[in-house]
Design a protein around this motif. Structure first.
Motif, mmCIF file in Angstrom:
data_model
loop_
_atom_site.group_PDB
_atom_site.id
_atom_site.type_symbol
_atom_site.label_atom_id
_atom_site.label_comp_id
_atom_site.label_asym_id
_atom_site.label_seq_id
_atom_site.Cartn_x
_atom_site.Cartn_y
_atom_site.Cartn_z
ATOM 1 N N LEU A 115 -32.911 7.823 58.129
ATOM 2 C CA LEU A 115 -33.926 6.864 58.572
ATOM 3 C C LEU A 115 -34.560 7.280 59.893
ATOM 4 N N ASN A 116 -33.770 7.825 60.802
ATOM 5 C CA ASN A 116 -34.343 8.293 62.070
ATOM 6 C C ASN A 116 -35.322 9.437 61.848
ATOM 7 N N TYR A 117 -34.942 10.342 60.964
ATOM 8 C CA TYR A 117 -35.808 11.482 60.654
ATOM 9 C C TYR A 117 -37.137 10.991 60.056
ATOM 10 N N LEU A 118 -37.038 10.106 59.059
ATOM 11 C CA LEU A 118 -38.260 9.635 58.379
ATOM 12 C C LEU A 118 -39.106 8.743 59.289
ATOM 13 N N LYS A 119 -38.453 7.981 60.147
ATOM 14 C CA LYS A 119 -39.192 7.150 61.112
ATOM 15 C C LYS A 119 -40.083 8.050 61.969
ATOM 16 N N ASN A 120 -39.523 9.154 62.455
ATOM 17 C CA ASN A 120 -40.311 10.088 63.277
ATOM 18 C C ASN A 120 -41.459 10.696 62.487
ATOM 19 N N VAL A 121 -41.210 11.024 61.220
ATOM 20 C CA VAL A 121 -42.280 11.583 60.375
ATOM 21 C C VAL A 121 -43.418 10.570 60.253
ATOM 22 N N VAL A 122 -43.078 9.315 59.958
ATOM 23 C CA VAL A 122 -44.103 8.282 59.764
ATOM 24 C C VAL A 122 -44.879 8.041 61.065
ATOM 25 N N LEU A 123 -44.146 7.923 62.185
ATOM 26 C CA LEU A 123 -44.817 7.598 63.451
ATOM 27 C C LEU A 123 -45.786 8.686 63.903
ATOM 28 N N THR A 124 -45.525 9.929 63.508
ATOM 29 C CA THR A 124 -46.441 11.036 63.811
ATOM 30 C C THR A 124 -47.831 10.771 63.231
ATOM 31 N N HIS A 125 -47.861 10.011 62.105
ATOM 32 C CA HIS A 125 -49.137 9.761 61.412
ATOM 33 C C HIS A 125 -49.841 8.488 61.891
ATOM 34 N N ARG A 126 -49.354 7.883 62.965
ATOM 35 C CA ARG A 126 -49.990 6.733 63.612
ATOM 36 C C ARG A 126 -50.333 5.580 62.677
ATOM 37 N N PRO A 127 -49.304 4.987 62.063
ATOM 38 C CA PRO A 127 -49.551 3.800 61.241
ATOM 39 C C PRO A 127 -49.932 2.609 62.132
ATOM 40 N N ARG A 128 -50.508 1.571 61.520
ATOM 41 C CA ARG A 128 -50.840 0.366 62.297
ATOM 42 C C ARG A 128 -49.551 -0.346 62.705
ATOM 43 N N SER A 129 -48.620 -0.453 61.760
ATOM 44 C CA SER A 129 -47.310 -1.028 62.063
ATOM 45 C C SER A 129 -46.258 -0.284 61.262
ATOM 46 N N PHE A 130 -45.009 -0.360 61.737
ATOM 47 C CA PHE A 130 -43.929 0.337 61.041
ATOM 48 C C PHE A 130 -42.679 -0.536 61.016
ATOM 49 N N LYS A 131 -42.148 -0.750 59.827
ATOM 50 C CA LYS A 131 -40.910 -1.535 59.659
ATOM 51 C C LYS A 131 -39.994 -0.786 58.701
ATOM 52 N N ILE A 132 -38.724 -1.165 58.751
ATOM 53 C CA ILE A 132 -37.742 -0.558 57.846
ATOM 54 C C ILE A 132 -37.052 -1.661 57.049
ATOM 55 N N ALA A 133 -36.992 -1.484 55.721
ATOM 56 C CA ALA A 133 -36.248 -2.396 54.840
ATOM 57 C C ALA A 133 -35.113 -1.609 54.191
ATOM 58 N N VAL A 134 -33.896 -2.090 54.366
ATOM 59 C CA VAL A 134 -32.723 -1.394 53.830
ATOM 60 C C VAL A 134 -31.866 -2.396 53.062
ATOM 61 N N LEU A 135 -31.435 -2.002 51.872
ATOM 62 C CA LEU A 135 -30.604 -2.924 51.099
ATOM 63 C C LEU A 135 -29.202 -3.040 51.693
ATOM 64 N N LEU A 136 -28.581 -1.892 52.008
ATOM 65 C CA LEU A 136 -27.194 -1.907 52.491
ATOM 66 C C LEU A 136 -27.079 -1.210 53.839
ATOM 67 N N ASP A 137 -26.254 -1.771 54.701
ATOM 68 C CA ASP A 137 -25.981 -1.105 55.977
ATOM 69 C C ASP A 137 -24.480 -0.869 56.076
ATOM 70 N N LYS A 138 -24.118 0.407 56.353
ATOM 71 C CA LYS A 138 -22.706 0.783 56.488
ATOM 72 C C LYS A 138 -22.526 1.254 57.926
ATOM 73 N N PRO A 139 -22.353 0.327 58.876
ATOM 74 C CA PRO A 139 -22.393 0.700 60.303
ATOM 75 C C PRO A 139 -21.218 1.563 60.750
ATOM 76 N N ALA A 140 -20.131 1.577 59.994
ATOM 77 C CA ALA A 140 -18.905 2.272 60.435
ATOM 78 C C ALA A 140 -19.110 3.754 60.687
ATOM 79 N N ARG A 141 -20.045 4.374 59.976
ATOM 80 C CA ARG A 141 -20.214 5.833 60.084
ATOM 81 C C ARG A 141 -21.478 6.250 60.841
#
Ligand code: IMP
Length: 188
Positions: A115-141
């Motif tokens: 997600l960090n990698y793809l966030k940077n890719v998207v932000l390079t293209h200057r979207p109007r807004s950027f959000k992330i939707a994730v079904l599952l979060d596994k914070p332990a790792r």
């Protein structure tokens, strides 16, 4: 001669973690949250292949504003249960992201590297807004922190399959999310 397809572990031996009914209820709620946040606007949903395709299809149908789809392809795991720490883009989006309301749609956030990698890719293209939707979060790792805007469920440190999530490409079609027994991947 007929050949029976083999899967690493029979489905009946995998405990259900999240039922199809729980998934449907939560995904509908998430679609409602997105609809409220983007009233009268258009959204570009970008799914991460292949795992997020099922979630994206259901989420999109719970959103009541104008939506278009696109997809990223990434390879992030050398071995699916052990992160290599490297993320590589194998398929870029087909549409321009500039000035768009982009929601990146992912099945699971584990180390946070994808997600960090793809966030940077998207932000390079200057979207109007950027959000992330994730079904599952596994914070332990988690290796890299990531802020998620729409989250389905937080889960314990287990390898899960179903509803798009796979183990060696199997189990994506299971309607419930199940836990793959540790023996299936610890042995090797
Ligand atoms: P991250 O970059 O470590 O956050 O990993 C994200 C990707 O790893 C997801 O898109 C999945 O493809 C895969 N992944 C992580 N945990 C699981 C799991 O429990 N089951 C299936 N795939 C997983």
């Amino acid at each position: 001669m007929s050949q029976r397809p083999t899967v690493p572990v029979p489905v009946s031996e995998m405990k259900v973690l999240i039922t199809r009914e729980q998934i449907a209820r939560r995904v509908t709620e998430m679609g409602g949250e997105i609809t409220r946040d983007f009233e009268a606007q258009s959204i570009l949903l970008i799914g991460v292949l292949k795992g997020a395709a099922t979630f994206l299809a259901d989420l999109a149908r719970s959103i009541q504003v104008d939506v278009t789809f696109d997809f990223f392809g990434v390879s992030s795991y050398a071995d699916r249960t052990h992160p290599s720490g490297e993320v590589r883009l194998t398929k870029d989006v087909d549409t321009s992201l500039e000035g768009r309301n982009v929601i990146l749609v992912e099945d699971i956030s584990d180390t946070g590297l994808t997600l960090n990698y793809l966030k940077n890719v998207v932000l390079t293209h200057r979207p109007r807004s950027f959000k992330i939707a994730v079904l599952l979060d596994k914070p332990a790792r988690r290796i890299q922190p990531i802020s998620v805007d729409y989250l389905g469920f937080t889960i314990p440190n287990e390898f899960v399959v179903g509803y798009g999530l796979d183990y060696a490409e199997h189990y994506r079609n299971l309607p419930d999310i199940r836990i793959l027994p540790r023996e299936a991947y610890d042995a090797g």
